[in-house]
Each structure stands twice: as structure tokens, then as C-alpha cells.
Design a protein around this motif. Structure first.
Motif, PDB file in Angstrom:
ATOM      1  N   UNK A 174       0.780  -1.217   0.000  1.00  0.00           N
ATOM      2  CA  UNK A 174       0.000   0.000   0.000  1.00  0.00           C
ATOM      3  C   UNK A 174       0.819   1.278   0.000  1.00  0.00           C
ATOM      4  N   UNK A 175       2.029   1.230  -0.548  1.00  0.00           N
ATOM      5  CA  UNK A 175       2.885   2.421  -0.580  1.00  0.00           C
ATOM      6  C   UNK A 175       2.362   3.412  -1.610  1.00  0.00           C
ATOM      7  N   UNK A 176       2.356   4.688  -1.237  1.00  0.00           N
ATOM      8  CA  UNK A 176       1.893   5.723  -2.137  1.00  0.00           C
ATOM      9  C   UNK A 176       3.018   6.304  -2.971  1.00  0.00           C
ATOM     10  N   UNK A 177       2.702   7.227  -3.871  1.00  0.00           N
ATOM     11  CA  UNK A 177       3.708   7.839  -4.746  1.00  0.00           C
ATOM     12  C   UNK A 177       4.821   8.536  -3.980  1.00  0.00           C
ATOM     13  N   UNK A 178       4.512   9.056  -2.784  1.00  0.00           N
ATOM     14  CA  UNK A 178       5.537   9.773  -2.016  1.00  0.00           C
ATOM     15  C   UNK A 178       6.656   8.849  -1.556  1.00  0.00           C
ATOM     16  N   UNK A 179       6.379   7.553  -1.454  1.00  0.00           N
ATOM     17  CA  UNK A 179       7.419   6.578  -1.107  1.00  0.00           C
ATOM     18  C   UNK A 179       7.983   5.902  -2.346  1.00  0.00           C
ATOM     19  N   UNK A 180       7.126   5.600  -3.323  1.00  0.00           N
ATOM     20  CA  UNK A 180       7.568   4.822  -4.482  1.00  0.00           C
ATOM     21  C   UNK A 180       8.495   5.613  -5.391  1.00  0.00           C
ATOM     22  N   UNK A 181       8.219   6.895  -5.625  1.00  0.00           N
ATOM     23  CA  UNK A 181       9.058   7.676  -6.539  1.00  0.00           C
ATOM     24  C   UNK A 181      10.508   7.758  -6.068  1.00  0.00           C
ATOM     25  N   UNK A 182      10.784   8.142  -4.810  1.00  0.00           N
ATOM     26  CA  UNK A 182      12.185   8.159  -4.376  1.00  0.00           C
ATOM     27  C   UNK A 182      12.800   6.766  -4.300  1.00  0.00           C
ATOM     28  N   UNK A 183      11.973   5.739  -4.061  1.00  0.00           N
ATOM     29  CA  UNK A 183      12.501   4.371  -4.033  1.00  0.00           C
ATOM     30  C   UNK A 183      12.961   3.951  -5.421  1.00  0.00           C
ATOM     31  N   UNK A 277      19.668  -6.443  -1.531  1.00  0.00           N
ATOM     32  CA  UNK A 277      18.396  -5.800  -1.882  1.00  0.00           C
ATOM     33  C   UNK A 277      17.954  -6.178  -3.287  1.00  0.00           C
ATOM     34  N   UNK A 278      18.876  -6.105  -4.248  1.00  0.00           N
ATOM     35  CA  UNK A 278      18.518  -6.418  -5.637  1.00  0.00           C
ATOM     36  C   UNK A 278      18.100  -7.881  -5.769  1.00  0.00           C
ATOM     37  N   UNK A 279      18.791  -8.772  -5.078  1.00  0.00           N
ATOM     38  CA  UNK A 279      18.424 -10.189  -5.092  1.00  0.00           C
ATOM     39  C   UNK A 279      17.000 -10.384  -4.579  1.00  0.00           C
ATOM     40  N   UNK A 280      16.678  -9.755  -3.451  1.00  0.00           N
ATOM     41  CA  UNK A 280      15.349  -9.900  -2.868  1.00  0.00           C
ATOM     42  C   UNK A 280      14.273  -9.282  -3.765  1.00  0.00           C
ATOM     43  N   UNK A 281      14.588  -8.169  -4.399  1.00  0.00           N
ATOM     44  CA  UNK A 281      13.606  -7.538  -5.289  1.00  0.00           C
ATOM     45  C   UNK A 281      13.379  -8.374  -6.542  1.00  0.00           C
ATOM     46  N   UNK A 323      23.044  -2.120   6.215  1.00  0.00           N
ATOM     47  CA  UNK A 323      24.001  -1.012   6.274  1.00  0.00           C
ATOM     48  C   UNK A 323      23.226   0.305   6.297  1.00  0.00           C
ATOM     49  N   UNK A 324      23.796   1.352   6.875  1.00  0.00           N
ATOM     50  CA  UNK A 324      23.100   2.657   6.949  1.00  0.00           C
ATOM     51  C   UNK A 324      23.218   3.419   5.637  1.00  0.00           C
ATOM     52  N   UNK A 325      22.622   2.881   4.591  1.00  0.00           N
ATOM     53  CA  UNK A 325      22.747   3.449   3.253  1.00  0.00           C
ATOM     54  C   UNK A 325      21.472   4.218   2.903  1.00  0.00           C
ATOM     55  N   UNK A 326      21.560   5.479   2.462  1.00  0.00           N
ATOM     56  CA  UNK A 326      20.341   6.251   2.159  1.00  0.00           C
ATOM     57  C   UNK A 326      19.530   5.659   1.010  1.00  0.00           C
ATOM     58  N   UNK A 327      20.196   5.057   0.013  1.00  0.00           N
ATOM     59  CA  UNK A 327      19.448   4.423  -1.066  1.00  0.00           C
ATOM     60  C   UNK A 327      18.627   3.250  -0.519  1.00  0.00           C
ATOM     61  N   UNK A 328      19.261   2.432   0.326  1.00  0.00           N
ATOM     62  CA  UNK A 328      18.551   1.283   0.896  1.00  0.00           C
ATOM     63  C   UNK A 328      17.383   1.739   1.761  1.00  0.00           C
ATOM     64  N   UNK A 329      17.575   2.809   2.526  1.00  0.00           N
ATOM     65  CA  UNK A 329      16.480   3.308   3.367  1.00  0.00           C
ATOM     66  C   UNK A 329      15.299   3.758   2.499  1.00  0.00           C
ATOM     67  N   UNK A 330      15.585   4.441   1.412  1.00  0.00           N
ATOM     68  CA  UNK A 330      14.502   4.886   0.525  1.00  0.00           C
ATOM     69  C   UNK A 330      13.745   3.713  -0.062  1.00  0.00           C
ATOM     70  N   UNK A 331      14.471   2.656  -0.416  1.00  0.00           N
ATOM     71  CA  UNK A 331      13.832   1.480  -0.993  1.00  0.00           C
ATOM     72  C   UNK A 331      12.968   0.777   0.048  1.00  0.00           C
ATOM     73  N   UNK A 332      13.476   0.669   1.275  1.00  0.00           N
ATOM     74  CA  UNK A 332      12.724  -0.042   2.304  1.00  0.00           C
ATOM     75  C   UNK A 332      11.469   0.706   2.742  1.00  0.00           C
TER      76      UNK A 332
END
Length: 336
Positions: A174-183, A277-281, A323-332
Motif C-alpha cells: 500500500x505504498x503511495x507515490x511519495x514513497x515509491x518515486x524516491x525508491x 536488496x537487488x536479489x530480494x527484489x 548497512x546505513x545506506x540512504x538508497x537502501x532506506x529509501x527502498x525499504x
């Protein structure tokens, strides 16, 4: 022998007739299946061997990347360097059978325990170091479809599937555009970062079924070196340590990624977490297709059944912050 997998009776009869020629004085007492086209052979003197049939080996005969020749050369090279691999005991190019020393009756997929992770890491690094040191010798053994340019093409497809998995998960959670676009943007940046890292020569067949565990001695050995090519160390490590059967699970955790950072550097730790992350996706994209279009993807449905707990397992793996990675946080963030 025709280009078709031998059944149990054919394999047992072949091994009783041919094995004494490959291992002088050996007498076969029993032949049992270990995996598809792989058999455990008990000899009359109590020793255990493993026999593998290379179904598609005939297609590579006469080429520099002949599967039996490649596996024999690579395993002997690695064995002399003290790498955790089986010993080649003999082969039959006409029948496309190859014999190995017995290293255990279980795979890491079956014995999926964190205690084995240090051996996996050390073994993989040692193997890649040895193969890298003999790269000029082994380059001829690499199939055309496993050259560095091919790796980028394969990675492009993996990145595309990861985006599909991200969007499917976003819909499920149920993620909205505000989460999906940066992910989406973060995933594109992450995949570009991973693609730019230098690959290493090694096996192209890496998964936890190709790590054999001797439960009695607690030892792990790497198998399947018939096909060589270039890939990233962290991608191999992720796929060696993640299972999809009987459920999604990973041996990696934040402490192990931190140890990887101390061993290989921060960029390598970021790559390890990114490949996870890429493997799981990619798994999410396949799960989505199996659930949404069962008729078209019946094979995945059968392999991963029951499907109902799969989404929970996959979300749990993705939510793990390695890991404390900003890209990973956005994806999660699409996971809620």
C-alpha cells in the motif's frame, strides 16, 4: 550415451561398468541419487565418491570451454592452492561423467546455519584470489556468453526485474507515490553503483545448493566449476548465503556486513547490502508473477509452494537493515 539425463538404473549400471576404469581397483557397492544428475557412490571398501553427469557437456566438446576439462583444470588448480573444493578423481568425456571425492551429503541450502558463514566468506575470497592469479591461463575457458560485456547485459535484466519487484511490493504494502518515486530513483542509483564495480573471475553457478556441508566435521566445500565467467564478489556471496527453498532466508546480518567493511572497505559493504536488496527484489518480481499469473508461471509456483508465507518471508528479509545506506532506506520505505 545420448544427450538425455540417465535414470537411476542407467546411472548405476554405467558406474558399475565404468568406475573401475577411472578409479583402478574400485568396486561399486551402491549408487544413490544426491541431486539431479548427481549420485553418491559407495564402494565395496567403504569409501564414498560422487558422480555427476554433464547433460549439456556434449555441446561444449572440442571448445576451449569444454565443461569436463574446465572443471577438472579449475578444481585441480584450486585444490593445489588449498581451497575448500572436492578432488577430481576421473572423468569420461564420451559419457560426460565426472567423479569427485565425497565432501558431505548436505548442501548449505539444507544446513542453513550462521556458523558456516565465516567458512563461506573465507572460501570464496580464497577461490577468487587463486583464479584471479591465473586469469591469463583460464581466460580461454570462459564461454562467450560469460565475458564481461555479457555480465552487464545480464545485470541490466536483473535491474529491470528488481524495479518490477519494487513496484509489485509497493502495491502489496500500500505504498503511495511519495514513497515509491524516491525508491525507484534510489534503486536506479544503486544498480548503477553496483554495475560500475570491478568483477572477478569465478564460477557462474553460485547458490547454496553448490556449497556442500560435512555435518560431522562442520566443513563447507564449494562445488560446480564447469563454467567460468566474471561477476561481482558480493553478488556471489549474497546468492551463496540466501535460500529460496523451503523459504526465503539469509545468513547475512548487520554484524557480518560490518566485518565485511573492515575486511574489504566501506564501498564493498555497501555493495554487499545492495546486492542483497537487488536479489530480494528480483525474488519479489518472480513471486508477484507466480501469485498474479499462476497459469503462466506454474513452475515457480510448484518450486516455491506453499506461496502464502512467501511474501512475509521476503518482506522480513528486505526490512533487515544491513548497512546505513540512504538508497537502501529509501527502498525499504515502500514496505511501510
Amino acid at each position: 550415451m545420448a544427450i538425455s539425463p540417465p535414470d537411476q538404473e542407467e546411472a548405476a549400471q554405467y558406474l558399475r561398468d565404468a568406475l573401475p576404469r577411472m578409479v583402478p581397483g574400485a568396486a561399486v557397492a551402491q549408487v544413490e541419487p544426491l541431486a539431479e544428475e548427481v549420485w553418491q557412490v559407495a564402494l565395496a571398501d567403504g569409501r564414498l565418491l560422487v558422480a555427476k553427469h554433464q547433460l549439456w557437456g556434449f555441446l561444449a566438446q572440442g571448445q576451449p570451454w569444454d565443461l569436463l576439462e574446465t572443471e577438472t583444470e579449475v578444481l585441480r588448480l584450486l585444490g593445489r592452492a588449498g581451497c575448500p573444493v572436492p578432488q577430481v578423481l576421473g572423468s569420461d568425456p564420451q559419457a560426460q561423467f565426472i567423479l569427485f571425492s565425497h565432501c558431505g551429503s548436505h548442501t548449505l541450502e539444507e544446513a542453513h546455519q550462521p556458523a558456516y558463514l565465516p567458512q563461506v566468506i573465507e572460501g570464496l575470497l580464497h577461490i577468487e584470489e587463486v583464479l584471479g592469479g591465473h586469469q591469463d591461463l583460464l581466460r580461454r575457458r570462459v564461454m562467450p556468453q560469460a565475458q564481461p560485456d555479457s555480465l552487464q547485459a545480464h545485470w541490466s535484466r536483473a535491474a529491470t526485474r528488481a524495479r518490477q519487484g519494487l513496484e509489485w511490493l509497493a502495491g502489496q504494502c500500500g505504498a503511495g507515490p511519495e514513497a515509491l518515486a524516491p525508491a525507484r530513483e534510489a534503486l536506479d542509483l544503486l544498480c548503477a553503483f553496483l554495475a560500475a564495480r570491478p568483477p572477478r573471475l569465478g564460477t557462474t553457478d553460485y547458490n547454496p545448493r553448490n556449497l556442500v556441508v560435512d555435518l560431522g566435521q562442520g566443513q563447507v566445500r564449494f562445488i560446480e566449476f564447469a563454467k567460468l565467467g566474471w561477476d561481482w564478489t558480493e553478488r556471489r556471496l549474497v546468492q551463496y548465503t540466501n535460500t529460496v527453498r523451503p523459504g526465503f532466508a539469509s545468513l547475512l546480518d548487520p554484524d557480518q556486513v560490518e566485518r565485511w567493511a573492515l575486511r574489504k572497505g566501506r564501498e564493498a559493504a555497501r555493495a554487499l547490502a545492495g546486492h542483497h536488496l537487488v536479489f530480494c527484489l528480483n525474488a519479489a518480481a518472480m513471486l508477484g508473477q507466480a501469485l498474479d499469473h499462476p497459469g503462466e508461471h506454474a513452475a515457480w509456483g510448484r518450486a516455491w509452494a506453499p506461496l502464502s508465507p512467501r511474501l512475509r518471508q521476503l518482506v522480513r528479509c528486505l526490512r533487515l537493515s544491513l548497512s546505513p545506506d540512504p538508497w537502501a532506506r529509501a527502498i525499504r520505505k515502500v514496505l511501510g
